[in-house]
Write a protein that holds these residues in place. Structure first.
Motif, mmCIF file in Angstrom:
data_model
loop_
_atom_site.group_PDB
_atom_site.id
_atom_site.type_symbol
_atom_site.label_atom_id
_atom_site.label_comp_id
_atom_site.label_asym_id
_atom_site.label_seq_id
_atom_site.Cartn_x
_atom_site.Cartn_y
_atom_site.Cartn_z
ATOM 1 N N ARG A 155 27.578 -3.897 -41.294
ATOM 2 C CA ARG A 155 27.655 -3.852 -39.828
ATOM 3 C C ARG A 155 26.501 -4.632 -39.203
ATOM 4 N NH1 ARG A 155 27.714 1.522 -40.983
ATOM 5 N NH2 ARG A 155 26.111 2.052 -39.440
ATOM 6 N N ALA A 156 25.325 -4.567 -39.841
ATOM 7 C CA ALA A 156 24.155 -5.283 -39.318
ATOM 8 C C ALA A 156 24.356 -6.794 -39.372
ATOM 9 C CB ALA A 156 22.903 -4.887 -40.094
ATOM 10 N N ILE A 157 25.005 -7.272 -40.408
ATOM 11 C CA ILE A 157 25.297 -8.705 -40.513
ATOM 12 C C ILE A 157 26.220 -9.142 -39.387
ATOM 13 C CG2 ILE A 157 26.537 -10.428 -41.896
ATOM 14 C CD1 ILE A 157 25.431 -8.963 -44.389
ATOM 15 N N VAL A 158 27.234 -8.350 -39.121
ATOM 16 C CA VAL A 158 28.166 -8.663 -38.027
ATOM 17 C C VAL A 158 27.422 -8.671 -36.696
ATOM 18 C CG1 VAL A 158 30.248 -7.933 -36.800
ATOM 19 C CG2 VAL A 158 30.121 -7.694 -39.283
ATOM 20 N N ARG A 205 27.147 0.700 -29.637
ATOM 21 C CA ARG A 205 27.093 2.168 -29.679
ATOM 22 C C ARG A 205 26.816 2.706 -31.087
ATOM 23 N NH1 ARG A 205 31.471 1.390 -25.844
ATOM 24 N NH2 ARG A 205 30.902 2.314 -23.830
ATOM 25 N N ASP A 206 26.569 1.802 -32.019
ATOM 26 C CA ASP A 206 26.308 2.230 -33.397
ATOM 27 C C ASP A 206 25.082 3.135 -33.455
ATOM 28 O OD1 ASP A 206 27.347 1.013 -36.299
ATOM 29 O OD2 ASP A 206 25.330 1.884 -36.369
ATOM 30 N N LEU A 207 25.104 4.090 -34.357
ATOM 31 C CA LEU A 207 24.001 5.052 -34.460
ATOM 32 C C LEU A 207 22.781 4.490 -35.171
ATOM 33 C CD1 LEU A 207 25.992 8.319 -35.317
ATOM 34 C CD2 LEU A 207 25.126 7.552 -33.094
ATOM 35 N N GLU A 208 22.929 3.327 -35.820
ATOM 36 C CA GLU A 208 21.808 2.716 -36.530
ATOM 37 C C GLU A 208 21.179 1.630 -35.667
ATOM 38 O OE1 GLU A 208 20.571 3.689 -39.317
ATOM 39 O OE2 GLU A 208 22.123 5.141 -39.876
ATOM 40 N N GLU A 209 19.863 1.697 -35.504
ATOM 41 C CA GLU A 209 19.153 0.735 -34.654
ATOM 42 C C GLU A 209 19.321 -0.693 -35.145
ATOM 43 O OE1 GLU A 209 16.117 -2.037 -33.559
ATOM 44 O OE2 GLU A 209 16.222 -1.073 -35.538
ATOM 45 N N ILE A 210 19.352 -0.902 -36.460
ATOM 46 C CA ILE A 210 19.468 -2.249 -37.008
ATOM 47 C C ILE A 210 20.806 -2.888 -36.645
ATOM 48 C CG2 ILE A 210 20.451 -1.553 -39.237
ATOM 49 C CD1 ILE A 210 18.723 -3.679 -40.560
ATOM 50 N N VAL A 211 21.793 -2.067 -36.336
ATOM 51 C CA VAL A 211 23.105 -2.562 -35.917
ATOM 52 C C VAL A 211 23.174 -2.705 -34.397
ATOM 53 C CG1 VAL A 211 25.595 -2.150 -35.933
ATOM 54 C CG2 VAL A 211 24.203 -1.493 -37.914
ATOM 55 N N ILE A 248 22.617 -6.445 -30.558
ATOM 56 C CA ILE A 248 23.650 -6.548 -29.523
ATOM 57 C C ILE A 248 23.103 -6.079 -28.177
ATOM 58 C CG2 ILE A 248 25.871 -5.637 -28.746
ATOM 59 C CD1 ILE A 248 26.238 -7.606 -30.973
ATOM 60 N N LEU A 249 22.408 -4.945 -28.188
ATOM 61 C CA LEU A 249 21.884 -4.393 -26.935
ATOM 62 C C LEU A 249 20.853 -5.308 -26.297
ATOM 63 C CD1 LEU A 249 21.497 -0.646 -27.974
ATOM 64 C CD2 LEU A 249 23.155 -1.582 -26.365
ATOM 65 N N GLU A 250 20.089 -6.011 -27.109
ATOM 66 C CA GLU A 250 19.036 -6.858 -26.559
ATOM 67 C C GLU A 250 19.539 -8.228 -26.103
ATOM 68 O OE1 GLU A 250 14.520 -8.458 -27.661
ATOM 69 O OE2 GLU A 250 15.549 -7.027 -28.980
ATOM 70 N N TYR A 251 20.544 -8.766 -26.784
ATOM 71 C CA TYR A 251 20.886 -10.162 -26.533
ATOM 72 C C TYR A 251 22.308 -10.448 -26.056
ATOM 73 C CZ TYR A 251 16.575 -11.025 -29.134
ATOM 74 O OH TYR A 251 15.260 -11.038 -29.556
ATOM 75 N N SER A 252 23.258 -9.599 -26.334
ATOM 76 C CA SER A 252 24.651 -9.978 -26.093
ATOM 77 C C SER A 252 24.933 -10.282 -24.620
ATOM 78 C CB SER A 252 25.616 -8.881 -26.552
ATOM 79 O OG SER A 252 26.957 -9.263 -26.251
ATOM 80 N N PRO A 253 25.455 -11.488 -24.323
ATOM 81 C CA PRO A 253 25.796 -11.833 -22.941
ATOM 82 C C PRO A 253 27.073 -11.149 -22.466
ATOM 83 C CG PRO A 253 26.417 -13.617 -24.421
ATOM 84 C CD PRO A 253 25.688 -12.607 -25.261
ATOM 85 N N LEU A 254 27.759 -10.468 -23.372
ATOM 86 C CA LEU A 254 29.007 -9.801 -23.006
ATOM 87 C C LEU A 254 28.781 -8.414 -22.412
ATOM 88 C CD1 LEU A 254 31.217 -10.766 -26.087
ATOM 89 C CD2 LEU A 254 31.205 -11.792 -23.814
ATOM 90 N N SER A 281 25.840 7.844 -22.535
ATOM 91 C CA SER A 281 26.652 8.458 -23.590
ATOM 92 C C SER A 281 25.844 8.749 -24.850
ATOM 93 C CB SER A 281 27.840 7.551 -23.940
ATOM 94 O OG SER A 281 27.391 6.316 -24.452
ATOM 95 N N GLY A 282 24.585 8.275 -24.874
ATOM 96 C CA GLY A 282 23.727 8.617 -25.996
ATOM 97 C C GLY A 282 23.478 7.495 -26.970
ATOM 98 N N VAL A 283 22.753 6.489 -26.558
ATOM 99 C CA VAL A 283 22.391 5.386 -27.440
ATOM 100 C C VAL A 283 21.396 5.887 -28.491
ATOM 101 C CG1 VAL A 283 20.443 4.651 -26.010
ATOM 102 C CG2 VAL A 283 21.579 2.987 -27.478
ATOM 103 N N ALA A 284 21.408 5.240 -29.661
ATOM 104 C CA ALA A 284 20.419 5.572 -30.688
ATOM 105 C C ALA A 284 19.020 5.420 -30.098
ATOM 106 C CB ALA A 284 20.584 4.638 -31.889
ATOM 107 N N VAL A 285 18.204 6.471 -30.222
ATOM 108 C CA VAL A 285 16.880 6.473 -29.592
ATOM 109 C C VAL A 285 16.064 5.263 -30.020
ATOM 110 C CG1 VAL A 285 14.680 7.705 -29.472
ATOM 111 C CG2 VAL A 285 16.814 8.976 -29.294
ATOM 112 N N GLU A 286 16.146 4.893 -31.303
ATOM 113 C CA GLU A 286 15.375 3.760 -31.803
ATOM 114 C C GLU A 286 15.846 2.436 -31.203
ATOM 115 O OE1 GLU A 286 16.970 5.935 -33.638
ATOM 116 O OE2 GLU A 286 15.460 7.079 -34.763
ATOM 117 N N ALA A 287 17.095 2.410 -30.697
ATOM 118 C CA ALA A 287 17.643 1.176 -30.134
ATOM 119 C C ALA A 287 17.377 1.043 -28.635
ATOM 120 C CB ALA A 287 19.154 1.110 -30.388
ATOM 121 N N LEU A 288 16.912 2.106 -28.007
ATOM 122 C CA LEU A 288 16.680 2.072 -26.567
ATOM 123 C C LEU A 288 15.674 0.994 -26.148
ATOM 124 C CD1 LEU A 288 17.771 3.507 -24.084
ATOM 125 C CD2 LEU A 288 15.932 5.184 -24.302
#
Length: 416
Positions: free
Chosen positions: A125-128, A148-154, A158-164, A176-183
């Motif tokens: 999933r991280a590669i994708v 919305r993945d529960l793993e920060e590496i995934v 997307i959360l930082e860069y995706s233009p979509l 809805s509850g993002v992974a805390v490490e990904a916030l």
């Protein structure tokens, strides 16, 4: 038809019948060559998807000419390495699909990509996610699922860069509850809007708030900065990013000078190119704070009537005193008071508060004989419980749990 040779590339081209025989070869290297060759016929490549050798299947996963039917089989391969190679290839070829059958081919390829984006292996999933993070060509529903993945590496890339992702998407994801490490990834995002910044700040997650403050392109309302300043008074990790923020009002600057170190006040003044009068004013605030702290320290020597212990001994340690201490962000007074009122050691009280768990803090306040209203204040002002974990009162004033439930919560910290 026999084999031919390309004089320029020195690459041998095999006939269909020869490739069939090579695909059944006992030599792994031969089958790998067949699986890697873009000239190999699609039905032979499909046949190799069930090969028992890992290297053959990996070679097939890497081959852009592999038919989508074979890719679908490889997406279910039991070996992570095969699915990882496939993920890299699919993300690379997706934007380039063209020709008469492009629509149908793209649809089937997206189905394979959906499988990979939901793969059980985080690495796949991280590669994708990494491959799709900054492209406009990615299917939006897959991007949202990865965000919305529960793993920060995934989720992080997307959360930082995706233009979509729009600001509305980000706010919904946070709610809805993002992974805390990904916030923090959202907080670092280029040019996030005021509503997103407010949602990040409301999470009370220190790394995310610090990342937001350090993001010069983030738009932050003055009210949001005020809330962050309230939190930052007792959180040293927020002092420097807050002091370095350029869009602070002069009022906010004076508030910050009231609790950060003298060296940070000097940096703040230089970075904002403040006038000598304002800089002198800020230094005076720092000196006054130091003087006040020394006075309080002198008053709170053992035996002083102002200590929590003395108030407890005289029967005057009550909710009014605690409310005042909460307003002053006096963590030590609150912790000592809770220790005295519950009989728990201060070390255990500190551990409970550091857990930032609304249920634990609420149960602790109940054990101390305090009201639910004060429990709410301690959750938000002292323990800094994240917004989604804050416990609210039932009917405005009542504890929302039974005594049995609250004793059970406390037992995790109080039973040896």
């Amino acid at each position: 038809m026999g084999r031919t040779s390309n004089a320029n590339s020195k690459m041998t081209v095999f006939s269909y019948e020869e490739n069939k025989l090579r695909a059944h070869s006992n030599e792994t290297d031969v089958r790998v060559e067949v699986a890697l060759a873009s000239e190999t016929e699609p039905e032979i490549l499909y046949y190799l998807a069930d090969d028992t050798d890992l290297n053959v299947r990996r070679s097939l996963a890497q081959n852009p000419a592999t038919p989508v039917q074979a890719n679908a089989l490889l997406a279910k391969d039991e070996e992570d390495e095969v699915r990882q190679d496939l993920a890299r290839k699919i993300c690379k070829i997706l934007p380039d699909l063209s020709g008469q059958d492009a629509a149908a081919l793209q649809e089937k390829t997206i189905e394979v990509l959906e499988m990979l984006a939901e793969d059980q292996a985080t690495t796949v999933r991280a590669i994708v996610s990494e491959a799709l993070k900054d492209t406009m060509e990615a299917p939006r529903h897959i991007v949202l699922a990865l965000a919305r993945d529960l793993e920060e590496i995934v989720a992080g890339p997307i959360l930082e860069y995706s233009p979509l992702l729009s600001d509305d998407d980000l706010i919904e994801i946070i709610a809805s509850g993002v992974a805390v490490e990904a916030l923090p990834a959202i907080a670092r995002r280029e040019a996030i809007g005021e509503d997103v910044s407010a949602a990040v700040a409301a999470s009370l997650e220190i790394p995310a708030v610090a990342a937001l403050l350090a993001n010069p392109s983030a738009k932050v309302r003055e009210e949001t900065l005020d809330e962050i300043i309230d939190q930052a008074e007792t959180v040293a990790d927020l002092h420097e990013p807050l002091a370095m923020r350029l869009d602070l009002s002069l009022r906010a600057v004076r508030r910050i000078a009231g609790f950060v170190g003298a060296s940070l006040v000097e940096k703040l003044a230089r970075k904002r190119n403040l006038s000598p009068d304002v800089e002198a004013d800020l230094k005076q605030i720092v000196r006054s704070r130091i003087d006040k702290a020394e006075e309080i320290s002198a008053l709170q020597e053992p035996g002083s009537a102002l200590t929590a212990e003395a108030l407890w001994a005289t029967g005057t340690l009550d909710e009014e005193r605690l409310t005042d201490a909460i307003k002053e962000k006096d963590h030590s007074f609150v912790a000592t008071s809770l220790s005295l009122m519950t009989g728990f050691s201060q070390e255990k009280i500190q551990t409970m508060m550091e857990a930032r768990n609304g249920k634990i803090v609420t149960s602790l306040c109940w054990k101390a004989g305090l009201s639910m209203r004060l429990a709410f204040k301690i959750q938000t002002k002292i323990a800094h419980v994240p917004r989604q974990e804050i416990v609210n009162a039932r009917n405005g004033i009542e504890f929302p749990f039974t005594e049995e439930e609250m004793n059970w919560q406390l037992s995790f910290y109080t039973e040896d």
